[in-house]
Write a protein that holds these residues in place. Structure first.
Motif, PDB file in Angstrom:
ATOM      1  N   ILE A  17      34.693  -0.683  20.001  1.00 18.25           N
ATOM      2  CA  ILE A  17      35.199  -1.058  21.325  1.00 18.25           C
ATOM      3  C   ILE A  17      36.201  -2.207  21.207  1.00 18.25           C
ATOM      4  CG2 ILE A  17      34.567  -2.044  23.570  1.00 18.25           C
ATOM      5  CD1 ILE A  17      31.934  -0.544  23.372  1.00 18.25           C
ATOM      6  N   PHE A  18      37.316  -2.088  21.922  1.00 18.95           N
ATOM      7  CA  PHE A  18      38.328  -3.146  21.963  1.00 18.95           C
ATOM      8  C   PHE A  18      38.032  -4.069  23.143  1.00 18.95           C
ATOM      9  CE2 PHE A  18      40.678  -0.168  19.353  1.00 18.95           C
ATOM     10  CZ  PHE A  18      41.401  -1.006  18.498  1.00 18.95           C
ATOM     11  N   ALA A  19      37.881  -5.373  22.867  1.00 17.70           N
ATOM     12  CA  ALA A  19      37.776  -6.361  23.938  1.00 17.70           C
ATOM     13  C   ALA A  19      39.153  -6.806  24.388  1.00 17.70           C
ATOM     14  CB  ALA A  19      36.976  -7.570  23.469  1.00 17.70           C
ATOM     15  N   ALA A  20      40.116  -6.744  23.474  1.00 18.92           N
ATOM     16  CA  ALA A  20      41.514  -7.054  23.786  1.00 18.92           C
ATOM     17  C   ALA A  20      42.374  -6.178  22.882  1.00 18.92           C
ATOM     18  CB  ALA A  20      41.809  -8.532  23.551  1.00 18.92           C
ATOM     19  N   LYS A  21      43.452  -5.656  23.442  1.00 18.33           N
ATOM     20  CA  LYS A  21      44.258  -4.701  22.676  1.00 18.33           C
ATOM     21  C   LYS A  21      45.746  -4.951  22.903  1.00 18.33           C
ATOM     22  CE  LYS A  21      44.512   0.245  21.608  1.00 18.33           C
ATOM     23  NZ  LYS A  21      43.968   1.583  21.918  1.00 18.33           N
ATOM     24  N   LYS A 209      43.321  -6.119  32.522  1.00 18.92           N
ATOM     25  CA  LYS A 209      42.334  -5.105  32.868  1.00 18.92           C
ATOM     26  C   LYS A 209      41.995  -4.310  31.620  1.00 18.92           C
ATOM     27  CE  LYS A 209      41.679  -0.847  35.532  1.00 18.92           C
ATOM     28  NZ  LYS A 209      42.390   0.271  36.195  1.00 18.92           N
ATOM     29  N   ASP A 210      40.712  -4.122  31.359  1.00 19.59           N
ATOM     30  CA  ASP A 210      40.246  -3.304  30.232  1.00 19.59           C
ATOM     31  C   ASP A 210      40.892  -3.716  28.910  1.00 19.59           C
ATOM     32  OD1 ASP A 210      38.723  -1.877  32.065  1.00 19.59           O
ATOM     33  OD2 ASP A 210      40.266  -0.354  32.353  1.00 19.59           O
ATOM     34  N   GLY A 211      41.051  -5.030  28.711  1.00 22.02           N
ATOM     35  CA  GLY A 211      41.581  -5.531  27.451  1.00 22.02           C
ATOM     36  C   GLY A 211      43.080  -5.451  27.309  1.00 22.02           C
ATOM     37  N   LEU A 212      43.781  -5.029  28.357  1.00 22.90           N
ATOM     38  CA  LEU A 212      45.234  -4.854  28.310  1.00 22.90           C
ATOM     39  C   LEU A 212      45.914  -5.744  29.339  1.00 22.90           C
ATOM     40  CD1 LEU A 212      45.325  -0.949  28.188  1.00 22.90           C
ATOM     41  CD2 LEU A 212      45.815  -2.486  26.264  1.00 22.90           C
ATOM     42  N   ILE A 213      47.088  -6.250  28.997  1.00 26.29           N
ATOM     43  CA  ILE A 213      47.907  -6.981  29.958  1.00 26.29           C
ATOM     44  C   ILE A 213      48.561  -5.984  30.904  1.00 26.29           C
ATOM     45  CG2 ILE A 213      50.019  -8.354  30.242  1.00 26.29           C
ATOM     46  CD1 ILE A 213      49.309  -9.852  27.709  1.00 26.29           C
ATOM     47  N   GLN A 214      48.410  -6.222  32.199  1.00 28.53           N
ATOM     48  CA  GLN A 214      49.022  -5.368  33.209  1.00 28.53           C
ATOM     49  C   GLN A 214      50.395  -5.897  33.641  1.00 28.53           C
ATOM     50  OE1 GLN A 214      47.249  -2.424  34.350  1.00 28.53           O
ATOM     51  NE2 GLN A 214      46.153  -3.057  32.502  1.00 28.53           N
ATOM     52  N   GLN A 215      50.482  -7.216  33.827  1.00 28.87           N
ATOM     53  CA  GLN A 215      51.744  -7.809  34.276  1.00 28.87           C
ATOM     54  C   GLN A 215      51.681  -9.314  34.082  1.00 28.87           C
ATOM     55  OE1 GLN A 215      52.754  -6.849  38.322  1.00 28.87           O
ATOM     56  NE2 GLN A 215      54.804  -7.741  38.225  1.00 28.87           N
ATOM     57  N   THR A 216      52.817  -9.906  33.718  1.00 26.04           N
ATOM     58  CA  THR A 216      52.950 -11.358  33.623  1.00 26.04           C
ATOM     59  C   THR A 216      54.166 -11.792  34.425  1.00 26.04           C
ATOM     60  OG1 THR A 216      51.965 -11.416  31.400  1.00 26.04           O
ATOM     61  CG2 THR A 216      53.263 -13.336  32.078  1.00 26.04           C
ATOM     62  N   GLU A 217      53.933 -12.614  35.439  1.00 27.65           N
ATOM     63  CA  GLU A 217      55.027 -13.063  36.303  1.00 27.65           C
ATOM     64  C   GLU A 217      54.641 -14.371  36.977  1.00 27.65           C
ATOM     65  OE1 GLU A 217      57.982 -12.201  36.673  1.00 27.65           O
ATOM     66  OE2 GLU A 217      58.171 -10.115  36.008  1.00 27.65           O
ATOM     67  N   ALA A 218      55.630 -15.010  37.620  1.00 27.06           N
ATOM     68  CA  ALA A 218      55.353 -16.133  38.501  1.00 27.06           C
ATOM     69  C   ALA A 218      54.520 -15.637  39.684  1.00 27.06           C
ATOM     70  CB  ALA A 218      56.663 -16.750  38.991  1.00 27.06           C
ATOM     71  N   PRO A 219      53.701 -16.507  40.293  1.00 28.62           N
ATOM     72  CA  PRO A 219      52.766 -16.055  41.330  1.00 28.62           C
ATOM     73  C   PRO A 219      53.394 -15.233  42.453  1.00 28.62           C
ATOM     74  CG  PRO A 219      52.259 -18.302  40.701  1.00 28.62           C
ATOM     75  CD  PRO A 219      53.511 -17.940  39.974  1.00 28.62           C
ATOM     76  N   LEU A 220      54.467 -15.705  43.071  1.00 30.16           N
ATOM     77  CA  LEU A 220      55.044 -14.976  44.203  1.00 30.16           C
ATOM     78  C   LEU A 220      55.707 -13.676  43.763  1.00 30.16           C
ATOM     79  CD1 LEU A 220      56.482 -17.823  46.460  1.00 30.16           C
ATOM     80  CD2 LEU A 220      54.354 -16.539  46.710  1.00 30.16           C
ATOM     81  N   GLU A 221      56.287 -13.662  42.569  1.00 26.58           N
ATOM     82  CA  GLU A 221      56.880 -12.427  42.049  1.00 26.58           C
ATOM     83  C   GLU A 221      55.784 -11.384  41.841  1.00 26.58           C
ATOM     84  OE1 GLU A 221      59.877  -9.841  40.688  1.00 26.58           O
ATOM     85  OE2 GLU A 221      59.988 -11.731  41.786  1.00 26.58           O
TER      86      GLU A 221
END
Length: 379
Positions: A17-21, A209-221
């Motif tokens: 199982i991957f905890a982070a991928k 989510k589920d060990g994967l990055i979904q999005q990285t942005e400034a809060p309002l973006e």
């Protein structure tokens, strides 16, 4: 301070199982980065790999340009603040804050200078001779933060540090940590499951989510331009409303018709790109509670429908209305409206609801991916 770079970092356990991928992320020098997501999404595991408390299965970690994969935690020049404070109960506040410096053989004068400097910043000077049991939860957390400050590390790591505090104290400590970041001009990485903390504290937010990055942005973006349904639904309180429906063109009009429900909305021509989707045309519409209006305020951008009032929650200066799209006896989807209302609608009444047609988000019904590139919003 320092830049932290994660390149395709993975954490896989013996059971496969991957905890982070494939975590690839750059935390800039002096940035406040927040990792947010539901329990089990891999955010704390990622933080622990940065700290060296969890071995990295594959990928590379760099702090201030130096590869850290095999470097011991004590040699990474980081300081970590934990959820449970992790204070020594038999030591005073002064001794707790000084302990790490004593292990590193700092002089008594330097230790005293650093402890009093941190205590002054955090408002702890009068508590230095007390033991943790004589402090409130918020004061104990400040001691834990102070113990990190005296180290003067390259990177501060926070693992859900406010989870054990009451609501009022969490708000106060959020402000204190944000103020501290600006004062120290430090690189900080902060883990939380609370999206309100993330929105109010972070320079940028990484949603996982589920060990994967979904999005990285400034809060309002992140709030206004989510890349998928998960991000749209996770960021924002109350959460975004979702309605499954069909986009069609009829007599020159762009129509959104609720699937298995009564709601039908006429959209502006700027949404015409959505009508050229797949053959079945099934799509997921999202709209935030504050963009569903219950008063006719002359806004030309509102398209109107009907809804049954189920529950109203007065919040002081606004009302959260729980609604169900309805026409006669035909009911559809549940919605939440966040409105400023002088008169609270009664339970069981049918109300007019206006959707701000400029604020719709549309997602692929199967993949959840945002279809924003197909929508040319009006300026």
């Amino acid at each position: 301070m320092a830049e932290v770079i994660l390149k395709e970092i993975c954490k896989q356990y013996d059971n496969g199982i991957f905890a982070a991928k494939d975590i690839s992320l750059t935390i800039r020098d002096k940035e406040f980065m927040v990792l947010v997501g539901p329990s089990g999404c891999g955010k704390s595991t990622t933080l622990r790999m940065i700290a060296g408390l969890e071995p990295i299965t594959s990928g590379n970690l760099y702090i201030d340009g130096e590869r850290m994969n095999e470097v011991q935690p004590k040699d990474r020049d980081i300081a970590m603040v934990f959820q449970n404070y992790a204070l020594y109960p038999h030591m005073t506040v002064y001794e707790n804050m000084a302990f790490g410096l004593q292990l590193r053989k700092f002089s008594k004068e330097e230790i005293r200078h650093r402890v009093y400097e941190a205590a002054e910043i955090l408002g702890l000077t009068e508590y230095l001779e007390r033991k943790p049991k004589a402090l409130s939860g918020g004061q104990r957390q400040r001691v834990a933060v102070g113990r990190a400050i005296v180290r003067k590390p390259k990177v501060f790591l926070f693992d859900e540090p406010l989870s054990n505090l009451d609501a009022k104290m969490r708000v106060q400590m959020r402000t204190e940590i944000s103020r501290l970041h600006k004062k120290l001009e430090a690189t900080m990485i902060y883990v939380t499951h609370d999206q309100v903390e993330a929105m109010t504290m972070g320079d940028r937010i990484t949603v996982m989510k589920d060990g994967l990055i979904q999005q990285t942005e400034a809060p309002l973006e992140l709030y206004h331009h989510p890349v998928n349904r998960f991000v749209a639904g996770f960021i924002g309180s109350p959460a975004m409303n979702f309605i499954e429906g069909i986009i069609s063109r009829s007599e020159g009009k762009i129509l959104f018709s609720e699937a298995n429900g009564p709601l039908q909305l006429e959209l502006p021509e700027s949404y015409s790109g959505l009508a050229e989707l797949s053959d079945d045309g099934v799509i997921l519409a999202g709209i935030r509670p504050e963009d569903i209006h219950m008063t006719r305020n002359g806004n030309e951008c509102l398209v109107w429908g009907k809804a049954l009032v189920e529950v109203c929650e007065p919040m002081g200066n606004e009302v959260f209305a729980h609604l169900t799209t309805a026409t006669g006896n035909l009911k559809g989807h549940s919605l939440i409206s966040r409105s400023y209302l002088e008169t609270i609608p009664r339970h069981g009444t049918v109300a007019d609801i206006g959707f701000d047609c400029r604020k719709f988000h549309f997602f692929d019904q199967k993949t959840g991916v945002s279809l924003a590139n197909l929508v040319m919003q009006e300026s």
